[in-house]
Write an enzyme that holds these catalytic residues in place. Sequence first.
Site, PDB file in Angstrom:
ATOM      1  N   ARG A 148       3.522  -2.245   1.762  1.00  0.00           N
ATOM      2  CA  ARG A 148       4.678  -2.332   2.645  1.00  0.00           C
ATOM      3  C   ARG A 148       5.868  -2.799   1.807  1.00  0.00           C
ATOM      4  NH1 ARG A 148       0.428  -4.983   5.468  1.00  0.00           N
ATOM      5  NH2 ARG A 148      -0.174  -3.971   7.424  1.00  0.00           N
ATOM      6  N   LYS A 172       0.657  -8.990   6.402  1.00  0.00           N
ATOM      7  CA  LYS A 172       1.027  -9.699   7.625  1.00  0.00           C
ATOM      8  C   LYS A 172       0.132 -10.917   7.808  1.00  0.00           C
ATOM      9  CE  LYS A 172       2.855  -5.619   9.973  1.00  0.00           C
ATOM     10  NZ  LYS A 172       2.749  -4.724  11.144  1.00  0.00           N
ATOM     11  N   HIS A 249       7.981   3.576   4.230  1.00  0.00           N
ATOM     12  CA  HIS A 249       6.705   3.660   4.952  1.00  0.00           C
ATOM     13  C   HIS A 249       6.100   5.058   4.840  1.00  0.00           C
ATOM     14  CE1 HIS A 249       4.787   0.366   6.977  1.00  0.00           C
ATOM     15  NE2 HIS A 249       4.262   1.178   7.871  1.00  0.00           N
ATOM     16  N   ARG A 252       3.827   4.960   2.060  1.00  0.00           N
ATOM     17  CA  ARG A 252       2.584   4.292   2.459  1.00  0.00           C
ATOM     18  C   ARG A 252       1.694   5.263   3.245  1.00  0.00           C
ATOM     19  NH1 ARG A 252       0.233  -0.765   3.802  1.00  0.00           N
ATOM     20  NH2 ARG A 252      -0.328  -1.039   5.992  1.00  0.00           N
ATOM     21  N   HIS A 275      -4.811  -3.187   7.324  1.00  0.00           N
ATOM     22  CA  HIS A 275      -4.776  -3.083   8.783  1.00  0.00           C
ATOM     23  C   HIS A 275      -5.818  -4.004   9.406  1.00  0.00           C
ATOM     24  CE1 HIS A 275      -2.958   1.252   8.742  1.00  0.00           C
ATOM     25  NE2 HIS A 275      -2.032   0.314   8.650  1.00  0.00           N
ATOM     26  N   TYR A 284      -4.408   8.400  10.446  1.00  0.00           N
ATOM     27  CA  TYR A 284      -4.369   9.170   9.205  1.00  0.00           C
ATOM     28  C   TYR A 284      -5.431  10.264   9.156  1.00  0.00           C
ATOM     29  CZ  TYR A 284      -1.166   5.526   7.846  1.00  0.00           C
ATOM     30  OH  TYR A 284      -0.110   4.667   7.809  1.00  0.00           O
TER      31      TYR A 284
END
Length: 303
Positions: A148, A172, A249, A252, A275, A284
Site C-alpha cells: 500500500r 493496517k 492501488h 497492488r 488482508h 482477484y
Amino acid sequence: MGGADAYIDAFVAQLTVVRGLSENTAKGYAADLADFSRWAEREDVDALAATHKELRAYLAELSRARYATTTINRRLSAIRGLYSWLEQRGVQTGGAAAAVASPKIARRLPKTMSDAEAARLLESCDVSSAAGLRDRAFLELLYACGARISEASALDVASVDFSSSQVRLFGKGSKERIVPVYEYALDWVARYVAEARPSLASAAKKPTDDAARALFLSTRGRRMSADALRRAFEQHVAAAGLDPAITPHAMRHTFATELLSGGADLRSVQELLGHESLATTQIYTHLSVERLKEAARACHPRA
C-alpha cells in the site's frame, strides 16, 4: 448533542490507541459520526440510541442526497462501531444499527495494469537525477511487493533485507508481514540507496532521526508522506501517457492478479497483501478469470 459528541470523541480516540488504526482512518470515523450527530440534532433524535426506524430514515436521506453506496455503507459501519462500543460500556443496548441492512454495492473489478503499461510507467523515470532514481526504486518496489502507498511511506532502509530478498511491511493496525522481492527490483532499490539517497538526505536543513531511517526521502531530505508518494506516482502516470485512473492501488491489484494467474493459492496472496479476511482477496480470482477470458477471445480463431 454535547453528550453524544463527547462519547463520539472518546470512541474515536480509542480507535488509534486500542485498535491501532491510522490517524487518517480515525479522522474518517470522526467525520462520518459528526455528520450523523448533526442529522440527529436536526431531527431531534438521540444520536446515542437511535431506533431501527430512525437509522433507516438517516440512510434514506443520504440516498436521496445521492451519496455513493460506499459512503452510505461507511457511515453505517461507523455508527455500528460506535453503538457496539457503547453497548460494551452499558451506555446503549438494543443493537438497532446491527439490524439495519447495508445497501448493496454493485461489484466492480479493481483496475489493473498490463505488462506494457507497467513498463511504460517504470521507464518514465529519469534515473540520471536523484529524484528520478528514487521514483524508479519506489515504483519497482510497489510492483514487486504489492505494498500500500502508506506502507511504502513507512519503509525504513532497514526494512529491506537485501541478503534475504525480502521487505518488512507494516500494514493496517501496525501488523507486520514479510514479503519476498525479486532481485531486479532490489537492484534498483540498492542503486537508489547508494547513489541517490545520500544527496537527498544532505538537503535537509534540520536532520531528524526519522529522516535518517526513512527509505524514500524528498528533495528536502524528509521522509516522503503517502500523499507525496502518490503525487509522484501520478506525475509518472501522466509522463507515461497512461490512463489517469491508474492509481498506486492499481499496481497492488496487478501484483495480486499476477500471483494468482501464476498459480499462487488464495491464502498465500491474502498473507502477502496483508488482508484480514480471505473474502477481500477473493476479488482477484475474478480478475484472473477475466484475464483468461480476454486471452481466449484474443487468441481463439472462432472468438
